[in-house]
Design an enzyme around this catalytic site. Sequence first.
Site, mmCIF file in Angstrom:
data_model
loop_
_atom_site.group_PDB
_atom_site.id
_atom_site.type_symbol
_atom_site.label_atom_id
_atom_site.label_comp_id
_atom_site.label_asym_id
_atom_site.label_seq_id
_atom_site.Cartn_x
_atom_site.Cartn_y
_atom_site.Cartn_z
ATOM 1 N N LYS A 131 15.579 0.072 5.509
ATOM 2 C CA LYS A 131 15.193 0.599 4.186
ATOM 3 C C LYS A 131 15.330 2.132 4.161
ATOM 4 O O LYS A 131 15.830 2.721 3.196
ATOM 5 C CB LYS A 131 13.757 0.154 3.889
ATOM 6 N N LYS A 176 8.996 11.209 0.145
ATOM 7 C CA LYS A 176 8.265 10.431 1.155
ATOM 8 C C LYS A 176 9.254 9.686 2.062
ATOM 9 O O LYS A 176 9.139 9.705 3.285
ATOM 10 C CB LYS A 176 7.343 9.424 0.450
ATOM 11 N N LEU A 192 0.832 -1.208 0.000
ATOM 12 C CA LEU A 192 0.000 0.000 0.000
ATOM 13 C C LEU A 192 0.869 1.262 0.000
ATOM 14 O O LEU A 192 2.077 1.183 0.251
ATOM 15 C CB LEU A 192 -0.913 -0.028 1.233
ATOM 16 N N PRO A 193 0.254 2.434 -0.260
ATOM 17 C CA PRO A 193 1.072 3.651 -0.408
ATOM 18 C C PRO A 193 1.844 4.065 0.857
ATOM 19 O O PRO A 193 3.044 4.329 0.778
ATOM 20 C CB PRO A 193 0.045 4.720 -0.794
ATOM 21 N N THR A 231 6.394 0.640 2.139
ATOM 22 C CA THR A 231 7.394 1.431 2.872
ATOM 23 C C THR A 231 6.637 2.370 3.793
ATOM 24 O O THR A 231 5.940 3.278 3.327
ATOM 25 C CB THR A 231 8.263 2.252 1.900
HETATM 26 P P1 NAD Z 1 0.825 2.698 -5.974
HETATM 27 O O1 NAD Z 1 0.174 3.940 -5.503
HETATM 28 O O2 NAD Z 1 1.093 2.481 -7.416
HETATM 29 O O3 NAD Z 1 -0.017 1.420 -5.468
HETATM 30 C C1 NAD Z 1 -0.689 1.341 -4.244
HETATM 31 C C2 NAD Z 1 -1.999 0.611 -4.480
HETATM 32 O O4 NAD Z 1 -2.647 0.421 -3.221
HETATM 33 C C3 NAD Z 1 -2.984 1.386 -5.365
HETATM 34 O O5 NAD Z 1 -3.365 0.557 -6.453
HETATM 35 C C4 NAD Z 1 -4.157 1.690 -4.437
HETATM 36 O O6 NAD Z 1 -5.403 1.674 -5.092
HETATM 37 C C5 NAD Z 1 -4.047 0.551 -3.446
HETATM 38 N N1 NAD Z 1 -4.714 0.808 -2.166
HETATM 39 C C6 NAD Z 1 -4.605 1.875 -1.348
HETATM 40 N N2 NAD Z 1 -5.352 1.693 -0.236
HETATM 41 C C7 NAD Z 1 -5.944 0.479 -0.361
HETATM 42 C C8 NAD Z 1 -6.828 -0.271 0.453
HETATM 43 N N3 NAD Z 1 -7.267 0.180 1.631
HETATM 44 N N4 NAD Z 1 -7.223 -1.484 0.000
HETATM 45 C C9 NAD Z 1 -6.787 -1.959 -1.178
HETATM 46 N N5 NAD Z 1 -5.952 -1.311 -2.002
HETATM 47 C C10 NAD Z 1 -5.532 -0.093 -1.583
HETATM 48 O O7 NAD Z 1 2.195 2.599 -5.131
HETATM 49 P P2 NAD Z 1 3.483 1.696 -5.490
HETATM 50 O O8 NAD Z 1 4.430 2.474 -6.325
HETATM 51 O O9 NAD Z 1 3.016 0.336 -5.909
HETATM 52 O O10 NAD Z 1 4.172 1.612 -4.045
HETATM 53 C C11 NAD Z 1 3.667 0.767 -3.034
HETATM 54 C C12 NAD Z 1 4.604 0.844 -1.845
HETATM 55 O O11 NAD Z 1 5.911 0.414 -2.265
HETATM 56 C C13 NAD Z 1 4.784 2.254 -1.270
HETATM 57 O O12 NAD Z 1 4.846 2.165 0.121
HETATM 58 C C14 NAD Z 1 6.101 2.707 -1.883
HETATM 59 O O13 NAD Z 1 6.772 3.671 -1.061
HETATM 60 C C15 NAD Z 1 6.866 1.408 -1.938
HETATM 61 N N6 NAD Z 1 7.936 1.365 -2.953
HETATM 62 C C16 NAD Z 1 7.712 1.869 -4.195
HETATM 63 C C17 NAD Z 1 8.722 1.811 -5.143
HETATM 64 C C18 NAD Z 1 8.499 2.366 -6.539
HETATM 65 O O14 NAD Z 1 9.493 2.523 -7.280
HETATM 66 N N7 NAD Z 1 7.265 2.608 -6.956
HETATM 67 C C19 NAD Z 1 9.971 1.242 -4.824
HETATM 68 C C20 NAD Z 1 10.145 0.684 -3.557
HETATM 69 C C21 NAD Z 1 9.111 0.752 -2.626
#
Ligand code: NAD
Length: 295
Positions: A172, A247, A66-67, A97
């Site tokens: 991390k 973030k 999740l975000p 994260t």
């Molecule tokens: P994203 O916003 O693309 O995906 C998050 C998903 O969670 C969305 O599809 C959203 O609809 C869903 N969501 C939110 N609340 C929800 C709920 N209550 N129930 C069900 N679904 C829900 O984000 P992302 O890029 O996939 O990142 C996810 C996590 O990974 C974050 O914490 C981010 O910091 C971490 N991260 C991201 C990256 C990157 O490069 N994108 C790299 C490492 C870590």
Amino acid sequence: MSNQIAFIGLGHMGGPMALNLLKAGHHLKVFDLVPAALKVLADAGAQACATAAEAVEGAQVVITMLPASRHVEGLYLGDDGLLKHIATDTLVLECSTIAAESARKVSAAAAQRGLRMLDAPVSGGTGGAVAGTLTFIVGGAAADLESARPILEAMGKNIFHAGDAGAGQVAKICNNMLLGILMAGTSEALALGVANGLDPKVLSDIIAKSSGRNWATELYNPWPGVMENVPSSKGYAGGFGVDLMLKDLGLATEAAVHGRATTPLGELARNLYSMLSAQGHGGQDFSSILKLYKK
Ligand code: NAD
């Protein structure tokens, strides 16, 4: 061995991670608030669910991606939180994260309900998520990590045990704070050289073989045209966004306050990325920090 897995949060990272679990032969029940994200997984053979509670029914393993902290606490905790719907002894892998404090809070609540929970944030970005080469940085009981290992191996290549609950998040954040500082420092050094008449490619080659060398000079140079196939040579498109770095630097600040640690460079980096974001570059790769220095 195939497992019944519930996967919640199918965004940029969670979507491809879930696809890799399907490819490895696991049975998936999935949920996301965005119908289009659910459809991609349903088309690939997962069972799409109408709620998170439905997805965890019968699951041996629950994974969330999740975000941010508030989404994770909002999903798991509270009167009708997901923890109430997950069967005792289920293994819960929280891969978002988030603040270490949030991870510890949710993990303690999970333990009270007889669940085994690990914080398992990832490094490696969307490319690593698609390729199944993520690094998992895990906090929680060593025995639970051993149970999780075959599942994590379907999505990643390197798996580290950082320590107890929350330790994965702390490690991390330490790594990403250093990354943010190094990218800003590398940009500053290159701009200094260019302002004094040096060629950025020549200077980069010198630094890459000298004591200032780092991940940015070796693999991810921020100066456009110095390296092929990196975001700086593609208008800073793709890669790891400024707002995601911002973030993580915010989480580093939270951890510094919690641990009474001194992080002046981390704070300065957070301010620099914040300025860059305010100038409208939040969606660009974080190596665009160079724009603050380049004349
Ligand atoms: P994203 O916003 O693309 O995906 C998050 C998903 O969670 C969305 O599809 C959203 O609809 C869903 N969501 C939110 N609340 C929800 C709920 N209550 N129930 C069900 N679904 C829900 O984000 P992302 O890029 O996939 O990142 C996810 C996590 O990974 C974050 O914490 C981010 O910091 C971490 N991260 C991201 C990256 C990157 O490069 N994108 C790299 C490492 C870590």
